[in-house]
Design an enzyme around this catalytic site. Structure first.
Site, short mmCIF file in Angstrom:
data_model
loop_
_atom_site.label_atom_id
_atom_site.label_comp_id
_atom_site.label_asym_id
_atom_site.label_seq_id
_atom_site.Cartn_x
_atom_site.Cartn_y
_atom_site.Cartn_z
CG ASP A 202 -2.31 0.59 0.85
OD1 ASP A 202 -2.32 1.76 0.44
OD2 ASP A 202 -3.34 -0.09 1.00
CG HIS A 276 -4.30 2.10 -2.11
ND1 HIS A 276 -4.34 2.86 -0.97
CD2 HIS A 276 -5.58 1.95 -2.51
CE1 HIS A 276 -5.60 3.16 -0.69
NE2 HIS A 276 -6.38 2.64 -1.61
CD GLU A 354 -10.04 3.73 -1.14
OE1 GLU A 354 -10.89 4.18 -0.38
OE2 GLU A 354 -8.93 3.29 -0.72
#
Ligand code: ACM
Length: 633
Positions: A202, A276, A354
């Protein structure tokens, strides 16, 4: 003398009645498919003989010996013969269709305990249920005196509702050691979870050694340590040491996988791309659309995404791989080659959640890619990336799973989906023939606060135990044939140590386990809540942390004209609530809460506590008047 005998007889009778009154509830989590209580008890002898089909040193054997000899028994012997056995593990010679691969039958008679299954996994789960029938002291690693090691005579048939029963641990935002990860897996096994989803990469750290890309861990695994509220930390000092973090070598990963597999747990790796990816870009900035920006470093929790967009976040700093860059696919090929060789599990999760479009939208290379491939929008760009990554995964003999955003630009029929932004994406995908794991934020995001903000580390949302308990992995409208199961996710932005990991997982992990394993019609909140409390006693002996938030009241504040009114309720029955506005600590001599309370005009703090049977059980909650006012808005 006669009178003496009479008194002794009365005393013995009352001891025996007390014994009966103190009989423990049967508290098995997850609730078995069927349980018949027959009367009478099996008592564990001082010398226990276990008949087992497994070789010496096999995990189930060791587990039984360890648990029974560290707690009740003087001696535990393993035998391959059923003669004289007190506990008998049996692998069925003929498949018992009703219980399937992971099910078991557990028969307790006054003479012995027999656990039968088709496969070792079923025996492992039967053994877990057997432990839960024993007194909670079985969880202690010290010998306990004065415990009656008996269990009720029962007949149990048990098997899971769904085959995917997962827990995800994010080891990027904070790193957890191999031993801590093993501990996490051990606790999963107690509740019959079978998938460990390992979120390995991440923005805040790349945690898996990739030998062909050494900078991923030399650079990407380390950041500046900062403590506070994640997402609102100050910008890190560029000169501060980057010595916080860590990574797993491939040997260590192999060790964890073997450890998990012995316990019927499959390990699914997640490499979260194309968003990420700050940690990967810190190591290899050339994979970004804007490599020269100088903004690529391992994030610490200072703001770098803007969440106030109403949809997908916008990036303040670039944290996406550049789908227009061929080097990115070479990179993915190297990563996936090593990951596929390391993990036996059929799926590799490649994230997809995302991913901000911000820097793609500014990139001339992305414009050229779109023109060349006839791609209309940024969802199409992500879809292009996803399909190329899937080709790499398929070429290594694995299948791809991703977060539900990957549906947006279109996916191939072979891609599986993890539905996190509610259940709708999962329902949609299951109806178009994609395999789905249900993992919706509103039921199973166990990184959310489980109690009042005044008692919890601040997270942007809440999820109480009773809401988690309502999780249904196969919701109405879904095509059940394509629902693999469900999973709870523990993101660790706000979790700095393994004790807090435990606190966040339990008891919500009990609720998810029961939702995934037990028949839907067997679920019963009041009974479950009472069982959860029995398991708290087990965790006290096992020294596993859990949240006592079910004892804390739910605080609702509303404005009624000029009045500020506070309504208090509880998740579980039988609690009395006491409150004060004068800053004193309330106790059970204060007026018991009966109806909404008006906040006095000049009060500066409200304090609240719950009691049960005259004893405090909740934590003292203190909420400022200012905070109450804020909540009313
Ligand atoms: C996610 O929670 N971003 C999958």
């Amino acid at each position: 003398m006669r009178k003496g005998i009479f008194i002794i007889a009365i005393m013995l009778m009352s001891i025996s009645i007390m014994g009966q009154q103190q009989e423990r509830n049967i508290s098995i989590i997850p609730e078995p498919v069927s349980l018949l209580k027959k009367g009478g008890h099996f008592v564990l002898p001082d010398e226990v003989v276990i008949s087992t089909p497994f070789a010496q040193g096999t995990y189930i054997n060791s587990l039984l010996v360890e648990k029974l000899s560290t707690a009740p028994a003087k001696e535990v012997k393993l035998s391959s013969s059923a003669a004289n056995a007190h506990i008998e593990l049996l692998l069925n010679k003929i498949t018992d269709k009703e219980i399937g691969r992971e099910g078991y039958r557990l028969d307790v008679t006054p003479q012995k305990v027999v656990i039968k299954a088709n496969e070792p996994a079923g025996l492992l789960y039967g053994v877990q249920t057997f432990f839960q029938l024993l007194p909670p002291q079985i969880e202690s690693d010290k010998k306990k005196e004065n415990v009656s090691w008996q269990i009720p005579v029962v007949e149990i048939t048990d098997y899971p509702r769904v085959e995917w029963r997962g827990l995800m641990l994010d080891v990027s935002r904070h790193f957890f050691t191999v031993d801590e990860v093993k501990q996490f897996i051990d606790n999963m096994v107690r509740y019959k979870y079978n998938i460990f989803h390992w979120h390995l990469t991440d923005d805040e750290g790349w945690r898996i050694e990739i030998k062909s890309l050494p900078k991923l861990t030399q650079v990407g695994a380390w950041r500046t340590e900062q403590i506070g509220w994640f997402g609102s930390l100050s910008d890190p000092d560029p000169d501060a040491p980057k010595n916080y973090g860590g990574f797993y070598t491939q040997d260590e990963i192999g060790e964890v996988i073997a450890y998990a597999m012995e316990r019927n747990v499959q390990v699914m790796p997640e490499i979260d791309v194309p968003g990420h990816s700050s940690a990967a870009l810190a190591a290899y900035p050339e994979l970004a659309c804007f490599p020269e920006s100088g903004d690529h470093f391992v994030r610490t929790g200072a703001p770098f995404l803007d969440w106030n967009t109403g949809g997908r976040p916008a990036a303040i700093y670039e944290n996406t791989l550049c789908p227009a860059n061929e080097n990115v696919y070479e990179f993915m090929d190297k990563v996936i080659t090593e990951v596929a060789a390391l993990f036996p599990f059929e799926y590799i999760h490649t994230g997809g959640d995302e991913a901000p479009y911000t820097f793609w939208e500014k990139s001339p290379d992305i414009k050229k890619l779109m023109a060349r491939e006839g791609i209309k929008d940024m969802a199409g760009v992500q879809s292009y990336f996803g399909k190329r990554v899937e080709q790499i995964i398929l070429s290594k003999g694995k299948k791809m799973m991703g977060w539900d955003e990957i549906l947006e630009g279109g996916i191939t029929p072979t891609t599986a989906l993890m539905s996190w932004r509610g259940i709708e994406h999962g329902i949609e995908a299951s109806n178009s023939g994609h395999y789905v794991v249900m993992s919706p934020t509103n039921y199973v995001y166990i990184d959310y606060m489980q109690g009042d903000l005044s008692t919890e580390p601040r997270v942007y949302s809440s999820l109480r135990l009773n809401q988690t308990y309502q999780f249904d992995p196969i919701p109405e409208g879904a095509n059940a044939k394509y629902i693999l199961g469900g999973q709870a996710n523990l993101w660790t932005e706000q979790i700095y140590n393994i004790r807090q990991v435990e606190y966040m997982v339990w008891p919500r992990g009990f609720a998810v386990a029961e939702s995934l394993w037990s028949p839907k019609e067997k679920k019963d909140w009041n009974r479950f809540a009472s069982k959860a409390e029995d398991h708290f006693a087990r965790f006290d002996y096992a020294r596993i942390k859990y949240s006592p938030a079910i004892y804390d009241p739910i605080v609702k504040v509303a404005k009624e004209g000029e009045k500020l009114m506070v309504t208090l309720t509880t998740e579980i029955e039988g609690l009395d609530i006491y409150a004060s506005f004068d800053a004193s600590t309330p106790d059970n001599f204060y007026p018991v809460y009966k109806e909404p309370l008006q906040v006095p005009k000049d009060a500066y703090v409200m304090r609240i506590i719950t009691y049960r049977d005259g004893k405090p059980v909740g934590r003292l909650m203190s909420i400022s008047a200012e905070e109450l006012m804020k909540r009313a808005r």
